[in-house]
Design a protein around this motif. Structure first.
Motif, PDB file in Angstrom:
ATOM      1  N   THR A 193       0.841  -1.198   0.000  1.00  0.00           N
ATOM      2  CA  THR A 193       0.000   0.000   0.000  1.00  0.00           C
ATOM      3  C   THR A 193       0.872   1.243   0.000  1.00  0.00           C
ATOM      4  O   THR A 193       1.752   1.384   0.838  1.00  0.00           O
ATOM      5  CB  THR A 193      -0.905   0.027   1.243  1.00  0.00           C
ATOM      6  N   THR A 194       0.649   2.135  -0.915  1.00  0.00           N
ATOM      7  CA  THR A 194       1.401   3.385  -0.985  1.00  0.00           C
ATOM      8  C   THR A 194       0.712   4.450  -0.158  1.00  0.00           C
ATOM      9  O   THR A 194      -0.478   4.708  -0.329  1.00  0.00           O
ATOM     10  CB  THR A 194       1.513   3.865  -2.445  1.00  0.00           C
ATOM     11  N   THR A 195       1.443   5.056   0.772  1.00  0.00           N
ATOM     12  CA  THR A 195       0.897   6.117   1.604  1.00  0.00           C
ATOM     13  C   THR A 195       0.770   7.376   0.788  1.00  0.00           C
ATOM     14  O   THR A 195       1.701   7.786   0.122  1.00  0.00           O
ATOM     15  CB  THR A 195       1.798   6.381   2.808  1.00  0.00           C
ATOM     16  N   THR A 196      -0.368   8.007   0.831  1.00  0.00           N
ATOM     17  CA  THR A 196      -0.571   9.239   0.067  1.00  0.00           C
ATOM     18  C   THR A 196      -0.953  10.366   0.993  1.00  0.00           C
ATOM     19  O   THR A 196      -1.486  10.163   2.076  1.00  0.00           O
ATOM     20  CB  THR A 196      -1.687   9.063  -0.987  1.00  0.00           C
ATOM     21  N   ALA A 197      -0.654  11.575   0.569  1.00  0.00           N
ATOM     22  CA  ALA A 197      -0.968  12.754   1.378  1.00  0.00           C
ATOM     23  C   ALA A 197      -2.443  13.052   1.313  1.00  0.00           C
ATOM     24  O   ALA A 197      -3.125  12.745   0.340  1.00  0.00           O
ATOM     25  CB  ALA A 197      -0.177  13.948   0.881  1.00  0.00           C
ATOM     26  N   VAL A 198      -2.947  13.670   2.358  1.00  0.00           N
ATOM     27  CA  VAL A 198      -4.342  14.064   2.388  1.00  0.00           C
ATOM     28  C   VAL A 198      -4.533  15.293   1.511  1.00  0.00           C
ATOM     29  O   VAL A 198      -3.855  16.295   1.681  1.00  0.00           O
ATOM     30  CB  VAL A 198      -4.787  14.369   3.829  1.00  0.00           C
ATOM     31  N   THR A 199      -5.426  15.227   0.571  1.00  0.00           N
ATOM     32  CA  THR A 199      -5.675  16.350  -0.328  1.00  0.00           C
ATOM     33  C   THR A 199      -7.152  16.671  -0.368  1.00  0.00           C
ATOM     34  O   THR A 199      -7.994  15.860   0.000  1.00  0.00           O
ATOM     35  CB  THR A 199      -5.202  16.032  -1.750  1.00  0.00           C
ATOM     36  N   THR A 200      -7.457  17.854  -0.795  1.00  0.00           N
ATOM     37  CA  THR A 200      -8.847  18.276  -0.916  1.00  0.00           C
ATOM     38  C   THR A 200      -9.408  17.814  -2.245  1.00  0.00           C
ATOM     39  O   THR A 200      -8.796  18.039  -3.290  1.00  0.00           O
ATOM     40  CB  THR A 200      -8.946  19.804  -0.824  1.00  0.00           C
ATOM     41  N   THR A 201     -10.542  17.155  -2.213  1.00  0.00           N
ATOM     42  CA  THR A 201     -11.139  16.648  -3.441  1.00  0.00           C
ATOM     43  C   THR A 201     -11.753  17.793  -4.245  1.00  0.00           C
ATOM     44  O   THR A 201     -12.487  18.621  -3.717  1.00  0.00           O
ATOM     45  CB  THR A 201     -12.235  15.617  -3.104  1.00  0.00           C
ATOM     46  N   LEU A 202     -11.417  17.819  -5.537  1.00  0.00           N
ATOM     47  CA  LEU A 202     -11.986  18.831  -6.417  1.00  0.00           C
ATOM     48  C   LEU A 202     -13.365  18.400  -6.877  1.00  0.00           C
ATOM     49  O   LEU A 202     -13.613  17.223  -7.122  1.00  0.00           O
ATOM     50  CB  LEU A 202     -11.081  19.036  -7.638  1.00  0.00           C
ATOM     51  N   SER A 203     -14.251  19.344  -7.032  1.00  0.00           N
ATOM     52  CA  SER A 203     -15.586  19.054  -7.549  1.00  0.00           C
ATOM     53  C   SER A 203     -15.911  20.009  -8.673  1.00  0.00           C
ATOM     54  O   SER A 203     -15.262  21.036  -8.841  1.00  0.00           O
ATOM     55  CB  SER A 203     -16.626  19.182  -6.416  1.00  0.00           C
ATOM     56  N   ALA A 204     -16.905  19.670  -9.457  1.00  0.00           N
ATOM     57  CA  ALA A 204     -17.285  20.504 -10.592  1.00  0.00           C
ATOM     58  C   ALA A 204     -18.327  21.520 -10.154  1.00  0.00           C
ATOM     59  O   ALA A 204     -19.221  21.222  -9.343  1.00  0.00           O
ATOM     60  CB  ALA A 204     -17.839  19.636 -11.716  1.00  0.00           C
ATOM     61  N   LEU A 205     -18.208  22.734 -10.696  1.00  0.00           N
ATOM     62  CA  LEU A 205     -19.206  23.762 -10.420  1.00  0.00           C
ATOM     63  C   LEU A 205     -20.524  23.382 -11.082  1.00  0.00           C
ATOM     64  O   LEU A 205     -20.554  22.903 -12.221  1.00  0.00           O
ATOM     65  CB  LEU A 205     -18.737  25.107 -10.949  1.00  0.00           C
ATOM     66  N   THR A 206     -21.595  23.600 -10.383  1.00  0.00           N
ATOM     67  CA  THR A 206     -22.905  23.263 -10.934  1.00  0.00           C
ATOM     68  C   THR A 206     -23.475  24.372 -11.809  1.00  0.00           C
ATOM     69  O   THR A 206     -24.344  24.132 -12.629  1.00  0.00           O
ATOM     70  CB  THR A 206     -23.893  22.963  -9.798  1.00  0.00           C
ATOM     71  N   ARG A 207     -22.951  25.598 -11.654  1.00  0.00           N
ATOM     72  CA  ARG A 207     -23.421  26.712 -12.476  1.00  0.00           C
ATOM     73  C   ARG A 207     -22.329  27.765 -12.552  1.00  0.00           C
ATOM     74  O   ARG A 207     -21.468  27.854 -11.667  1.00  0.00           O
ATOM     75  CB  ARG A 207     -24.693  27.327 -11.894  1.00  0.00           C
ATOM     76  N   PRO A 208     -22.312  28.571 -13.606  1.00  0.00           N
ATOM     77  CA  PRO A 208     -21.264  29.588 -13.758  1.00  0.00           C
ATOM     78  C   PRO A 208     -21.391  30.681 -12.716  1.00  0.00           C
ATOM     79  O   PRO A 208     -22.439  30.866 -12.094  1.00  0.00           O
ATOM     80  CB  PRO A 208     -21.502  30.126 -15.181  1.00  0.00           C
ATOM     81  N   PHE A 209     -20.302  31.433 -12.526  1.00  0.00           N
ATOM     82  CA  PHE A 209     -20.311  32.540 -11.584  1.00  0.00           C
ATOM     83  C   PHE A 209     -21.203  33.655 -12.089  1.00  0.00           C
ATOM     84  O   PHE A 209     -21.495  33.769 -13.283  1.00  0.00           O
ATOM     85  CB  PHE A 209     -18.900  33.088 -11.374  1.00  0.00           C
ATOM     86  N   SER A 210     -21.591  34.519 -11.168  1.00  0.00           N
ATOM     87  CA  SER A 210     -22.448  35.650 -11.508  1.00  0.00           C
ATOM     88  C   SER A 210     -21.948  36.892 -10.785  1.00  0.00           C
ATOM     89  O   SER A 210     -21.337  36.803  -9.708  1.00  0.00           O
ATOM     90  CB  SER A 210     -23.894  35.360 -11.105  1.00  0.00           C
ATOM     91  N   SER A 211     -22.194  38.047 -11.365  1.00  0.00           N
ATOM     92  CA  SER A 211     -21.822  39.317 -10.721  1.00  0.00           C
ATOM     93  C   SER A 211     -22.886  39.771  -9.728  1.00  0.00           C
ATOM     94  O   SER A 211     -22.729  40.824  -9.096  1.00  0.00           O
ATOM     95  CB  SER A 211     -21.619  40.397 -11.787  1.00  0.00           C
ATOM     96  N   GLU A 212     -23.925  38.982  -9.578  1.00  0.00           N
ATOM     97  CA  GLU A 212     -24.979  39.347  -8.627  1.00  0.00           C
ATOM     98  C   GLU A 212     -24.405  39.414  -7.211  1.00  0.00           C
ATOM     99  O   GLU A 212     -23.717  38.505  -6.754  1.00  0.00           O
ATOM    100  CB  GLU A 212     -26.099  38.320  -8.672  1.00  0.00           C
ATOM    101  N   GLY A 213     -24.668  40.480  -6.519  1.00  0.00           N
ATOM    102  CA  GLY A 213     -24.165  40.677  -5.167  1.00  0.00           C
ATOM    103  C   GLY A 213     -22.880  41.472  -5.091  1.00  0.00           C
ATOM    104  O   GLY A 213     -22.410  41.784  -3.987  1.00  0.00           O
ATOM    105  N   CYS A 214     -22.279  41.813  -6.250  1.00  0.00           N
ATOM    106  CA  CYS A 214     -21.041  42.604  -6.238  1.00  0.00           C
ATOM    107  C   CYS A 214     -21.311  43.979  -5.613  1.00  0.00           C
ATOM    108  O   CYS A 214     -22.268  44.669  -5.984  1.00  0.00           O
ATOM    109  CB  CYS A 214     -20.510  42.782  -7.662  1.00  0.00           C
ATOM    110  N   GLY A 215     -20.472  44.368  -4.666  1.00  0.00           N
ATOM    111  CA  GLY A 215     -20.651  45.637  -3.979  1.00  0.00           C
ATOM    112  C   GLY A 215     -21.564  45.558  -2.786  1.00  0.00           C
ATOM    113  O   GLY A 215     -21.670  46.529  -2.021  1.00  0.00           O
ATOM    114  N   ARG A 216     -22.247  44.400  -2.620  1.00  0.00           N
ATOM    115  CA  ARG A 216     -23.141  44.244  -1.471  1.00  0.00           C
ATOM    116  C   ARG A 216     -22.675  43.079  -0.588  1.00  0.00           C
ATOM    117  O   ARG A 216     -22.193  43.287   0.502  1.00  0.00           O
ATOM    118  CB  ARG A 216     -24.587  44.019  -1.951  1.00  0.00           C
TER     119      ARG A 216
END
Length: 573
Positions: A193-216
């Protein structure tokens, strides 16, 4: 410079990041052929952008003793498993870890037995606590001597990361466990068994980013001003949302290679906290890094990012991650997010300098040599109704103008306007561009060869061309020093200087040959013809022409060599 409308882009009230944004170019770390792999000390993973091989490792670690006392020496051998035959490896990283905490810091220190193929690294708190390669030469066995620390753990396990080739490597191959004399041993992990470092699992975005809320609810940086990444694929977008103990970052924009931003203490790149979203095939790697001086970013050995997610669509990279506002003191290269910083946003590749280098280091120099020293060679040979030397000269100079136009235009396209922080470089570039257009216009309006005013054209053509070449070389030297390019300073400058000196030496050699050797040879040939009645002029001309062709060929080989090194450096930026 990206300009931000502060009054409608920032959240009201205090926020941790000062909005001062500049565009720059950053290179991602892409492997270490010289073995300087200290950034990989933590998880022992090469920064090659690929996963560790899932096949059984064809390498193993052996020791010359099973137990130790404080200060003892143990010979560690990394070699190819005999049953795998002619397999070799190019890179490696060997460490000793506490068997009870294999993800902890390296323990003990090493001394070298193969100093030509191995070197010591500083991992953890001890100098020489790891061993790595010095070059990518093929190896089948490496040895080093491990010295036990004064206060060792009861059990120590040796492990190695081995690189067979760039995309094929094994991470943390487990080796034997040695026990402290008189201590109760800890059962070693399963050797398969090869020991591996603990890493954060990447996930896919479910929707694109939005500028809604910018400045607020979040602070946003957008280029063009007011664009929405959810609707505009050409929108470069960075948002940061302070939460109770963390900051949520969103980064989006069109890019072939990567997007990144850096937190800086001043307006110039260097000693900065960098965050990278690098495209790797059909996925995106999200990493923290650090820039020290003018060096390339080094990926962080500690994982400080969480809730990472990404999306690739229509040439647009989008990535999201969260980072704690305050980090432990031992993570020195990460900035605390409760302070004010300058914010640099980066994307794309550094390639516009390539066109200027090819134009003013190769094509224009070759064109000048052809016109100055080959004008009288092959006088009867014609191409499309004109003498051969003239057609070659004209083609090279036309190519120079075209390459200059492209190289001149790309920075304006990338930056969207004039760069106010590049010193005199853009002014020299504009001057060179203007002179490049003046030259062909003068050539089209030149008087006939037998005209009494021809000498005026000759001197203006020579003067304008010489001034353009000198200014172009100065502009290129200033260009490679730009913060945006991040080329390795002294080294790249030296290669460029070598290329310029090479061209000057060849020019001086041909000039000396034409002014001294040819003139002297012509005088001797005339005297010989008068005395002996022989006709040696044609033979002399053939020898002169042969010599010039050899010099031209040698010049091109050397020039292409210097140019290839510079272009490869720029390509890797």
């Amino acid at each position: 410079m990206i300009r931000i409308q502060n009054q409608n882009e920032l959240m009201p009230g205090p926020h941790p990041l000062l909005v001062v944004v500049a565009v720059c170019l950053i290179k991602t770390a892409s492997g270490f052929a010289n073995g300087k792999v200290s950034p990989a000390c933590g998880d022992m993973t090469p920064q090659h952008g690929h996963d560790s091989s899932s096949k059984p490792a064809p390498y193993n670690i052996t020791l010359d003793k099973p137990t130790f006392s404080p200060g003892d020496h143990i010979t560690v051998t990394l070699r190819v498993v005999p049953t795998y035959g002619s397999i070799s490896f190019k890179g490696f990283l060997i460490e000793a870890r506490d068997a009870g905490n294999p993800d902890g810091l390296a323990v003990g220190s090493f001394s070298l037995l193969n100093p030509s193929e191995s070197q010591l690294l500083h991992c953890g708190h001890t100098q020489g606590s790891a061993v790595s390669h010095t070059s990518k030469s093929k190896k089948t066995e490496i040895q080093a001597v491990w010295e036990a620390p004064k206060n060792p753990p009861s059990d120590v396990q040796f492990m190695a990361t081995v690189v067979q080739k760039y995309k094929v490597y094994w991470v943390q191959i487990p080796g034997p466990v040695v026990s402290l004399n008189g201590a109760t041993g800890v059962p070693p992990p399963n050797p398969t068994t090869t020991t591996t470092a603990v890493t954060t699992t990447l996930s896919a975005l479910t929707r694109p980013f939005s500028s809604e809320g910018c400045g607020r609810s979040k602070s946003c940086l957008r280029d063009p001003v007011g664009c929405d990444p959810g609707r505009d694929p050409l929108c470069f977008f960075l948002s940061f949302t302070p939460e109770e103990r963390t900051v949520l970052f969103e980064l989006s924009g069109p890019a072939d290679g990567y997007l990144s931003f850096a937190l800086s203490l001043d307006k110039w790149m260097g000693n900065d906290d960098v965050y990278l979203c690098v495209r790797d095939g059909d996925s995106v790697d999200i990493n923290a890094a650090y820039v020290s001086g003018r060096a390339h970013p080094e990926l962080a050995s500690e994982n400080v990012l969480s809730d990472t997610a990404w999306q690739l669509a229509d040439g647009v990279i989008q990535c999201r991650f969260r980072r704690d506002i305050l980090l432990p003191r031992q993570i020195e290269s990460r900035f605390s997010l409760d302070q004010s910083y300058f914010l640099f946003i980066a994307h794309g590749r550094a390639e516009d300098g390539v066109f200027m280098l090819v134009a003013w280091m190769t094509t224009v120099t070759t064109g000048v040599i052809i016109a100055r020293y080959f004008k009288h060679d092959c006088p009867e040979t014609r191409l499309f109704g004109r003498r051969l030397w003239f057609q070659v000269h004209r083609a090279l100079m036309t190519l120079t103008v075209l390459l200059t136009c492209v190289g001149f235009s790309l920075p304006f396209i990338y930056r969207g306007g004039w760069s106010r922080h590049a010193g005199s470089h853009p002014y020299l570039g504009c001057t060179v561009m203007a002179l490049s257009f003046i030259q062909p216009i003068m050539a089209l309006l030149r008087p006939a060869t037998d005209s009494s005013r021809r000498y005026i054209f000759n001197w203006m053509h020579l003067g304008t061309g010489t001034i353009a070449r000198v200014l172009a070389v100065v502009a290129i030297f200033l260009g490679i020093q730009q913060q945006a390019l991040l080329l390795p300073g002294p080294w790249s400058t030296g290669v460029l200087a070598g290329c310029v000196v090479w061209g000057v030496l060849v020019d001086l050699l041909l000039e000396f040959h034409s002014k001294v050797v040819i003139v002297t040879g012509r005088t001797l040939a005339e005297d010989e013809e008068k005395i002996l009645g022989t006709h040696s002029d044609s033979e002399r001309q053939r020898k002169v022409s042969r010599f010039k062709k050899i010099v031209l060929a040698v010049f091109l080989v050397g020039n292409v060599g210097f140019l290839s090194v510079l272009l490869n450096t720029i390509r890797n930026v």
